[in-house]
Design an enzyme around this catalytic site. Structure first.
Site, PDB file in Angstrom:
ATOM      1  N   ASP A   1       6.244   3.721   1.538  1.00  0.00           N
ATOM      2  CA  ASP A   1       6.694   5.092   1.300  1.00  0.00           C
ATOM      3  C   ASP A   1       7.219   5.654   2.629  1.00  0.00           C
ATOM      4  O   ASP A   1       7.381   4.925   3.615  1.00  0.00           O
ATOM      5  CB  ASP A   1       5.574   5.939   0.668  1.00  0.00           C
ATOM      6  CG  ASP A   1       4.452   6.294   1.634  1.00  0.00           C
ATOM      7  OD1 ASP A   1       4.459   5.819   2.798  1.00  0.00           O
ATOM      8  OD2 ASP A   1       3.548   7.061   1.238  1.00  0.00           O
TER       9      ASP A   1
ATOM     10  N   CYS B   1       1.817   2.422   3.650  1.00  0.00           N
ATOM     11  CA  CYS B   1       1.926   3.867   3.440  1.00  0.00           C
ATOM     12  C   CYS B   1       1.211   4.518   4.623  1.00  0.00           C
ATOM     13  O   CYS B   1       1.002   3.874   5.650  1.00  0.00           O
ATOM     14  CB  CYS B   1       1.399   4.309   2.073  1.00  0.00           C
ATOM     15  SG  CYS B   1      -0.375   4.231   1.808  1.00  0.00           S
TER      16      CYS B   1
ATOM     17  N   THR C   1      -1.950   5.637   4.988  1.00  0.00           N
ATOM     18  CA  THR C   1      -3.274   5.063   5.213  1.00  0.00           C
ATOM     19  C   THR C   1      -3.412   3.640   4.685  1.00  0.00           C
ATOM     20  O   THR C   1      -4.385   2.962   5.012  1.00  0.00           O
ATOM     21  CB  THR C   1      -4.331   5.899   4.463  1.00  0.00           C
ATOM     22  OG1 THR C   1      -3.993   5.890   3.066  1.00  0.00           O
ATOM     23  CG2 THR C   1      -4.370   7.343   4.976  1.00  0.00           C
TER      24      THR C   1
ATOM     25  N   HIS D   1     -10.678 -15.995   1.629  1.00  0.00           N
ATOM     26  CA  HIS D   1     -11.674 -15.829   0.564  1.00  0.00           C
ATOM     27  C   HIS D   1     -11.098 -15.212  -0.714  1.00  0.00           C
ATOM     28  O   HIS D   1     -11.580 -15.519  -1.808  1.00  0.00           O
ATOM     29  CB  HIS D   1     -12.824 -14.937   1.046  1.00  0.00           C
ATOM     30  CG  HIS D   1     -13.723 -15.623   2.031  1.00  0.00           C
ATOM     31  ND1 HIS D   1     -14.944 -15.110   2.417  1.00  0.00           N
ATOM     32  CD2 HIS D   1     -13.563 -16.782   2.740  1.00  0.00           C
ATOM     33  CE1 HIS D   1     -15.512 -15.928   3.300  1.00  0.00           C
ATOM     34  NE2 HIS D   1     -14.692 -16.944   3.523  1.00  0.00           N
TER      35      HIS D   1
ATOM     36  N   HIS E   1     -14.449 -19.993  -3.847  1.00  0.00           N
ATOM     37  CA  HIS E   1     -13.668 -18.755  -3.959  1.00  0.00           C
ATOM     38  C   HIS E   1     -12.713 -18.790  -5.153  1.00  0.00           C
ATOM     39  O   HIS E   1     -12.319 -17.740  -5.643  1.00  0.00           O
ATOM     40  CB  HIS E   1     -12.906 -18.507  -2.658  1.00  0.00           C
ATOM     41  CG  HIS E   1     -13.805 -18.435  -1.467  1.00  0.00           C
ATOM     42  ND1 HIS E   1     -14.740 -17.430  -1.305  1.00  0.00           N
ATOM     43  CD2 HIS E   1     -13.941 -19.270  -0.402  1.00  0.00           C
ATOM     44  CE1 HIS E   1     -15.400 -17.637  -0.181  1.00  0.00           C
ATOM     45  NE2 HIS E   1     -14.944 -18.747   0.384  1.00  0.00           N
TER      46      HIS E   1
HETATM   47  C1  RB5 Z   1       1.917  10.502   2.295  1.00  0.00           C
HETATM   48  O1  RB5 Z   1       1.834  11.731   2.942  1.00  0.00           O
HETATM   49  C2  RB5 Z   1       0.550   9.836   2.245  1.00  0.00           C
HETATM   50  O2  RB5 Z   1      -0.302  10.561   1.431  1.00  0.00           O
HETATM   51  C3  RB5 Z   1       0.664   8.409   1.787  1.00  0.00           C
HETATM   52  O3  RB5 Z   1       1.517   7.722   2.628  1.00  0.00           O
HETATM   53  C4  RB5 Z   1      -0.608   7.598   1.766  1.00  0.00           C
HETATM   54  O4  RB5 Z   1      -1.303   7.718   2.964  1.00  0.00           O
HETATM   55  C5  RB5 Z   1      -1.464   7.784   0.584  1.00  0.00           C
HETATM   56  O5  RB5 Z   1      -2.446   7.069   0.378  1.00  0.00           O
END
Ligand code: RB5
Length: 148
Positions: free
Chosen positions: A11, A68, A70, A101, A136
């Protein structure tokens, strides 16, 4: 290098790191299909997880990389698809074990959490580590049979 064809997507929050990782893959001489996003304009991470999952289902790629902010949202989205085993990895040990694994076919990183050099190391380990098989296999087979 046993990674086969690769697909990468992110994203907007993951876009800068996705660009770095795509450059790494290309520098390694690997075939990589970039499904976007291609700018930092706001988009929705499930759309890019869906695009990547579809590419893997259709045989256009064997493994994938998702980014993304996080890693959490895009990883959750990817794991809704039964043929995807996506692992959020922020260090080389979890990346190695996700391959050895869990036979992870998608590595997921959070661009707002991981340093660029660590991300490159994780990418390399994801590509170079083989599934250990043995006990596994039974566990990964059970994953595939869990309710969607
Ligand atoms: C975008 O602002 C953020 O929420 C997205 O990239 C991600 O971290 C969501 O899990």
């Amino acid at each position: 290098m046993t990674a086969g064809r690769l697909v990468i997507a992110s994203d907007h929050a993951g876009f800068p790191l996705k660009e770095v990782l795509r450059g790494e893959l290309e520098a390694m001489g690997l075939e990589v299909d970039d499904l976007g996003t291609h700018t930092e304009d706001s988009v929705d991470y499930p759309d890019f997880a869906e695009a990547l999952a579809t590419a893997i289902k259709n045989g256009k790629a064997d493994r994938g990389v998702l980014v993304c902010g996080t890693g959490i949202g895009i990883g959750m989205a990817a794991n809704r698809y039964p043929w995807i085993r996506a692992a959020v990895c922020h260090d080389v040990t979890s990346t190695r074990l996700a391959r050895a694994h869990n036979d992870a076919n998608v590595v997921v990183m959070g661009a707002r959490l991981i340093g660029t050099e660590t991300a490159k190391d994780c990418l390399r380990v994801f590509l170079e580590t083989n599934f250990d098989g043995d006990r596994h296999v039974r566990r990964v087979d059970k994953l595939a049979k869990l309710p969607a």
